[in-house]
Scaffold this motif. Structure first.
Motif, PDB file in Angstrom:
ATOM      1  N   VAL A  77       0.670  -1.342   0.248  1.00 10.13           N
ATOM      2  CA  VAL A  77       0.066   0.004  -0.035  1.00 10.13           C
ATOM      3  C   VAL A  77       0.869   1.282  -0.031  1.00 10.13           C
ATOM      4  O   VAL A  77       2.064   1.312   0.282  1.00 10.13           O
ATOM      5  N   SER A  78       0.271   2.278  -0.367  1.00 14.36           N
ATOM      6  CA  SER A  78       0.896   3.543  -0.318  1.00 14.36           C
ATOM      7  C   SER A  78       0.053   4.651   0.484  1.00 14.36           C
ATOM      8  O   SER A  78      -1.070   4.241   0.791  1.00 14.36           O
ATOM      9  N   ILE A  79       0.657   5.486   1.397  1.00 13.81           N
ATOM     10  CA  ILE A  79       0.057   6.276   2.517  1.00 13.81           C
ATOM     11  C   ILE A  79       0.398   7.627   2.405  1.00 13.81           C
ATOM     12  O   ILE A  79       1.555   8.052   2.111  1.00 13.81           O
ATOM     13  N   GLY A  80      -0.707   8.382   2.304  1.00 16.81           N
ATOM     14  CA  GLY A  80      -0.596  10.094   2.215  1.00 16.81           C
ATOM     15  C   GLY A  80      -1.218  10.495   3.462  1.00 16.81           C
ATOM     16  O   GLY A  80      -2.386   9.822   3.504  1.00 16.81           O
ATOM     17  N   ILE A  81      -0.509  11.280   4.387  1.00 17.64           N
ATOM     18  CA  ILE A  81      -1.178  12.092   5.362  1.00 17.64           C
ATOM     19  C   ILE A  81      -0.921  13.403   5.321  1.00 17.64           C
ATOM     20  O   ILE A  81      -0.185  14.181   4.886  1.00 17.64           O
ATOM     21  N   ALA A  82      -2.126  14.097   5.538  1.00 19.38           N
ATOM     22  CA  ALA A  82      -2.273  15.540   5.672  1.00 19.38           C
ATOM     23  C   ALA A  82      -3.620  16.116   6.339  1.00 19.38           C
ATOM     24  O   ALA A  82      -4.307  15.468   6.600  1.00 19.38           O
ATOM     25  N   PRO A  83      -3.673  17.336   6.586  1.00 17.62           N
ATOM     26  CA  PRO A  83      -4.664  18.056   7.223  1.00 17.62           C
ATOM     27  C   PRO A  83      -6.048  17.918   6.739  1.00 17.62           C
ATOM     28  O   PRO A  83      -6.969  17.924   7.315  1.00 17.62           O
ATOM     29  N   THR A  84      -6.153  17.727   5.328  1.00 17.96           N
ATOM     30  CA  THR A  84      -7.602  17.421   4.541  1.00 17.96           C
ATOM     31  C   THR A  84      -7.508  16.355   3.559  1.00 17.96           C
ATOM     32  O   THR A  84      -6.469  15.939   3.505  1.00 17.96           O
ATOM     33  N   ASN A  98      -7.481  27.456 -19.025  1.00 19.12           N
ATOM     34  CA  ASN A  98      -7.521  28.764 -20.089  1.00 19.12           C
ATOM     35  C   ASN A  98      -7.651  30.213 -19.257  1.00 19.12           C
ATOM     36  O   ASN A  98      -7.354  31.188 -19.609  1.00 19.12           O
ATOM     37  N   ILE A  99      -7.771  30.114 -17.918  1.00 17.71           N
ATOM     38  CA  ILE A  99      -7.962  30.967 -17.226  1.00 17.71           C
ATOM     39  C   ILE A  99      -6.367  31.197 -16.492  1.00 17.71           C
ATOM     40  O   ILE A  99      -6.194  31.868 -15.572  1.00 17.71           O
ATOM     41  N   GLY A 100      -5.463  30.310 -16.738  1.00 17.38           N
ATOM     42  CA  GLY A 100      -4.015  30.314 -16.321  1.00 17.38           C
ATOM     43  C   GLY A 100      -3.810  29.749 -15.045  1.00 17.38           C
ATOM     44  O   GLY A 100      -2.552  29.865 -14.451  1.00 17.38           O
ATOM     45  N   VAL A 101      -4.493  28.979 -14.602  1.00 18.62           N
ATOM     46  CA  VAL A 101      -4.379  27.932 -13.604  1.00 18.62           C
ATOM     47  C   VAL A 101      -3.669  26.676 -13.978  1.00 18.62           C
ATOM     48  O   VAL A 101      -4.434  25.785 -14.811  1.00 18.62           O
ATOM     49  N   LYS A 102      -2.405  26.569 -13.547  1.00 21.75           N
ATOM     50  CA  LYS A 102      -1.599  25.273 -13.930  1.00 21.75           C
ATOM     51  C   LYS A 102      -1.437  24.126 -13.039  1.00 21.75           C
ATOM     52  O   LYS A 102      -1.352  23.172 -13.034  1.00 21.75           O
ATOM     53  N   THR A 103      -1.074  24.956 -11.835  1.00 19.39           N
ATOM     54  CA  THR A 103      -0.879  24.118 -10.761  1.00 19.39           C
ATOM     55  C   THR A 103      -1.772  24.055  -9.604  1.00 19.39           C
ATOM     56  O   THR A 103      -2.399  24.879  -9.659  1.00 19.39           O
ATOM     57  N   ALA A 104      -1.610  23.015  -8.819  1.00 18.34           N
ATOM     58  CA  ALA A 104      -2.602  23.251  -7.598  1.00 18.34           C
ATOM     59  C   ALA A 104      -2.437  24.283  -6.895  1.00 18.34           C
ATOM     60  O   ALA A 104      -3.326  25.006  -6.084  1.00 18.34           O
ATOM     61  N   TYR A 105      -1.212  25.044  -6.635  1.00 13.62           N
ATOM     62  CA  TYR A 105      -1.029  26.255  -5.946  1.00 13.62           C
ATOM     63  C   TYR A 105      -1.656  27.404  -6.670  1.00 13.62           C
ATOM     64  O   TYR A 105      -2.547  27.949  -5.828  1.00 13.62           O
ATOM     65  N   ASP A 106      -1.746  27.379  -7.957  1.00 14.64           N
ATOM     66  CA  ASP A 106      -2.508  28.443  -8.503  1.00 14.64           C
ATOM     67  C   ASP A 106      -3.878  28.499  -8.153  1.00 14.64           C
ATOM     68  O   ASP A 106      -4.668  29.390  -8.114  1.00 14.64           O
ATOM     69  N   LEU A 107      -4.564  27.129  -8.115  1.00 11.37           N
ATOM     70  CA  LEU A 107      -5.812  27.052  -7.688  1.00 11.37           C
ATOM     71  C   LEU A 107      -6.187  27.741  -6.432  1.00 11.37           C
ATOM     72  O   LEU A 107      -7.265  28.380  -6.332  1.00 11.37           O
ATOM     73  N   THR A 108      -5.155  27.538  -5.672  1.00 13.08           N
ATOM     74  CA  THR A 108      -5.416  28.158  -4.311  1.00 13.08           C
ATOM     75  C   THR A 108      -5.276  29.666  -4.210  1.00 13.08           C
ATOM     76  O   THR A 108      -6.040  30.194  -3.367  1.00 13.08           O
ATOM     77  N   GLN A 109      -5.031  30.277  -5.192  1.00 12.23           N
ATOM     78  CA  GLN A 109      -4.530  31.373  -5.250  1.00 12.23           C
ATOM     79  C   GLN A 109      -5.754  32.585  -6.067  1.00 12.23           C
ATOM     80  O   GLN A 109      -5.974  33.693  -6.128  1.00 12.23           O
ATOM     81  N   ILE A 110      -6.803  31.618  -6.658  1.00 14.46           N
ATOM     82  CA  ILE A 110      -7.674  32.328  -7.535  1.00 14.46           C
ATOM     83  C   ILE A 110      -8.946  32.827  -6.634  1.00 14.46           C
ATOM     84  O   ILE A 110      -9.246  32.113  -5.520  1.00 14.46           O
ATOM     85  N   ASP A 111      -9.303  33.843  -7.203  1.00 13.84           N
ATOM     86  CA  ASP A 111     -10.378  34.644  -6.437  1.00 13.84           C
ATOM     87  C   ASP A 111     -11.558  33.805  -5.979  1.00 13.84           C
ATOM     88  O   ASP A 111     -12.059  33.382  -7.168  1.00 13.84           O
ATOM     89  N   ILE A 148       3.976  12.421   4.104  1.00 13.93           N
ATOM     90  CA  ILE A 148       3.142  13.168   5.125  1.00 13.93           C
ATOM     91  C   ILE A 148       3.401  14.701   5.093  1.00 13.93           C
ATOM     92  O   ILE A 148       4.321  15.176   5.056  1.00 13.93           O
ATOM     93  N   LEU A 149       2.125  15.481   4.863  1.00 23.41           N
ATOM     94  CA  LEU A 149       2.339  17.065   4.701  1.00 23.41           C
ATOM     95  C   LEU A 149       1.812  17.394   5.999  1.00 23.41           C
ATOM     96  O   LEU A 149       0.554  17.285   6.383  1.00 23.41           O
ATOM     97  N   SER A 150       2.438  18.266   6.823  1.00 20.45           N
ATOM     98  CA  SER A 150       2.068  18.983   7.850  1.00 20.45           C
ATOM     99  C   SER A 150       2.218  20.306   7.852  1.00 20.45           C
ATOM    100  O   SER A 150       1.657  21.145   8.251  1.00 20.45           O
ATOM    101  N   GLU A 151       3.623  20.810   7.537  1.00 18.91           N
ATOM    102  CA  GLU A 151       4.041  22.055   7.771  1.00 18.91           C
ATOM    103  C   GLU A 151       3.387  23.026   6.478  1.00 18.91           C
ATOM    104  O   GLU A 151       3.666  22.457   5.412  1.00 18.91           O
ATOM    105  N   PRO A 152       2.978  24.175   6.833  1.00 21.51           N
ATOM    106  CA  PRO A 152       2.338  24.939   5.855  1.00 21.51           C
ATOM    107  C   PRO A 152       3.322  25.369   4.500  1.00 21.51           C
ATOM    108  O   PRO A 152       2.909  25.409   3.412  1.00 21.51           O
ATOM    109  N   ARG A 153       4.703  25.353   5.089  1.00 20.26           N
ATOM    110  CA  ARG A 153       5.773  25.871   4.015  1.00 20.26           C
ATOM    111  C   ARG A 153       5.655  24.695   3.052  1.00 20.26           C
ATOM    112  O   ARG A 153       6.054  24.868   1.815  1.00 20.26           O
ATOM    113  N   LYS A 200      -6.327  24.756   0.829  1.00 21.20           N
ATOM    114  CA  LYS A 200      -5.858  25.521   1.575  1.00 21.20           C
ATOM    115  C   LYS A 200      -5.577  25.119   3.025  1.00 21.20           C
ATOM    116  O   LYS A 200      -5.080  25.984   4.000  1.00 21.20           O
ATOM    117  N   GLY A 201      -6.218  23.766   3.351  1.00 18.78           N
ATOM    118  CA  GLY A 201      -5.822  23.286   4.370  1.00 18.78           C
ATOM    119  C   GLY A 201      -7.123  23.207   5.324  1.00 18.78           C
ATOM    120  O   GLY A 201      -6.909  22.751   6.536  1.00 18.78           O
TER     121      GLY A 201
END
Length: 420
Positions: free
Chosen positions: A135-142, A196-209, A164-169, A229-230
């Motif tokens: 198995v593979s395991i991913g752990i994160a706040p959401t 089409n609206i310039g969102v390429k990465t998951a990070y871009d997605l967290t930045q749109i209005d 494991i993702l825990s630190e915001p940075r 965004k957590g």
DNA sequence: TCTGGGGTCCTAGGACCC
DNA sequence: TCTGGGGTCCTAGGACCC
């Protein structure tokens, strides 16, 4: 924190449990009718076999390179899945089984300073040693982040199956490296619209209005963004939700034209659906039947016909469901087409323990029917014999192909592995 | 010759109501 | 150069997931 535990190449890994000779060999599993590839071992992935690829397109090359193939053996996979889930619920009782090969664990009930890393590796080791499934395991706040972490854990060998993702940075850095289409809930269409609206990465997605999402997209995407965004929006189900619909449908081994054969197939599917319905302890009020031609064959005249029928009394009686499914077939059948698939959908459920009768309903005594259905289910479950209804047919012309199925190693006494 | 099956959730739009 | 304005409920179909 949430953990997502996902079995690697689940069906292929199941097949390898009792076949140590296949350890490092490419293995693929085919869909019903041996139609297309639905699971590949890592070796098969490396050979370039892709998911849902039609089998006939890769068959010759794959086999000539030493690849191994199986028809799907759902009885076996379901049993192995149960074992995995049982072990997981011992390790963490707050479990949400998401599919046959993956489950979320809610780790918030754990002690504050539990070592997540060793917990994850323990899980992985125990499932491998006790059941034989990697198995593979991913752990994160959401859940959405855990899903993403899991994907990387599975794909990037540097992480040895655990992310494991825990630190915001660290999360920010991680999201910047993630193409948006890898995010849970972002499919083909949304990817195009987002790019089409310039969102390429998951990070871009967290930045749109967020207003932009509200105006141009829907609440599902809004939730996904909040999760990235957590902020946890998708929680565990407290109990197993009852199903809202039950579908049984199959492609035929070869296309058929006759109404009688279609009727046999419909009756067969109706019977299976009714069994599932009783297993869910539900009764249905709406029955839908559909028949269709092979949509991939552009040379023939296409047809897709379906109709629904509402019952006055909710039922779980196989005989009633078969009869009504066939009444619909009578209405939608058209001569002169080549039919490739038929199916039945049951919906509009009410709890089978009681339902609201209308003022003028006669009190109905269906104790006999209930007893009959219970008896049939019991006989079939215990495999004392196989009991069905006459109109399910005896001809096998429309039955599906499943020519290379492995043994039911863990669920049939005469198919358990032998050691000589 | 040969392209799976079973789900969920959401939304738009029609029917109907006052 | 014009024909109300909300509501609710239901269904079909789209998008997504494994």
């Amino acid at each position: 924190m949430f953990a997502l535990i996902d079995c690697n190449s689940f069906y292929a890994s199941c097949e390898k449990i009792f076949r140590p000779d296949l350890k490092d060999r490419p293995v693929v599993i085919l869909s019903n009718n041996d139609g297309c590839v639905i699971a590949r071992s890592s070796e098969a992935k490396k050979m370039g076999v892709s998911m849902t690829q039609p089998w006939y397109q890769v068959k010759d090359q794959y086999l000539s390179k030493g690849g191994v193939v199986f028809s799907s053996n759902y009885e076996f996979y379901a049993d192995i899945s149960n074992r995995v889930m049982n072990v997981l619920s011992d390790l963490c009782p707050e479990i949400d089984i998401y599919s046959i090969d993956e489950a979320f664990l809610d780790l918030r009930s754990f002690k504050k300073n539990i070592d997540l890393i060793s917990f994850a590796y323990d899980c992985k080791r125990i499932i491998k040693e006790w059941i034989g499934i990697p198995v593979s395991i991913g752990i994160a706040p959401t859940k959405t982040l855990a899903k993403l972490a899991n994907k990387v854990a599975k794909d990037d060998p540097r992480f040895d199956g655990v992310v494991i993702l825990s630190e915001p940075r660290a999360i920010k850095h991680f999201l910047k490296s993630m193409p948006v289409e890898k995010v849970w809930g972002i499919g083909k269409k949304l990817t195009i619209r987002l790019e089409n609206i310039g969102v390429k990465t998951a990070y871009d997605l967290t930045q749109i209005d967020s207003r932009l999402i509200g105006d141009n997209f829907n609440v599902v995407l809004e939730r996904t963004v909040r999760e990235l965004k957590g902020q946890s929006c998708i929680t565990l189900h407290d109990f197993m939700e009852p199903k809202k619909q039950i579908m049984v449908s199959r492609s035929f081994g070869r296309s058929i034209r006759s109404k009688n054969l279609l009727s046999e197939a419909i009756s067969f599917h109706a019977s299976r659906a009714a069994e599932k319905l009783r297993h869910e302890k539900q009764k249905c009020r709406l029955i839908t039947t559909f028949i269709r031609s092979n949509r991939f064959n552009s040379k023939i005249r296409q047809i897709y016909a379906s109709r629904s029928l509402e019952l006055i009394h909710p039922t779980d009686d196989t005989r009633v469901i078969i009869k009504n499914a066939n009444r619909i077939l009578e209405q939608i059948f058209a001569d002169g087409y080549q039919y490739a698939k038929a199916g039945i959908l049951l919906s509009d459920f009410t709890d089978s323990y009681g339902y609201q009768m209308s003022l003028f309903d006669k009190k109905r005594d269906d104790k006999k029917a209930t007893k009959l259905m219970e008896t049939i289910d019991y006989i079939n479950l215990m495999e004392i014999a196989k009991v069905g209804f006459g109109n399910q047919g005896y001809r096998n012309t429309w039955r599906m192909k499943r020519e290379i199925k492995s043994q039911r190693y863990t669920t049939k006494i005469d198919e358990i592995p032998l050691i000589r």
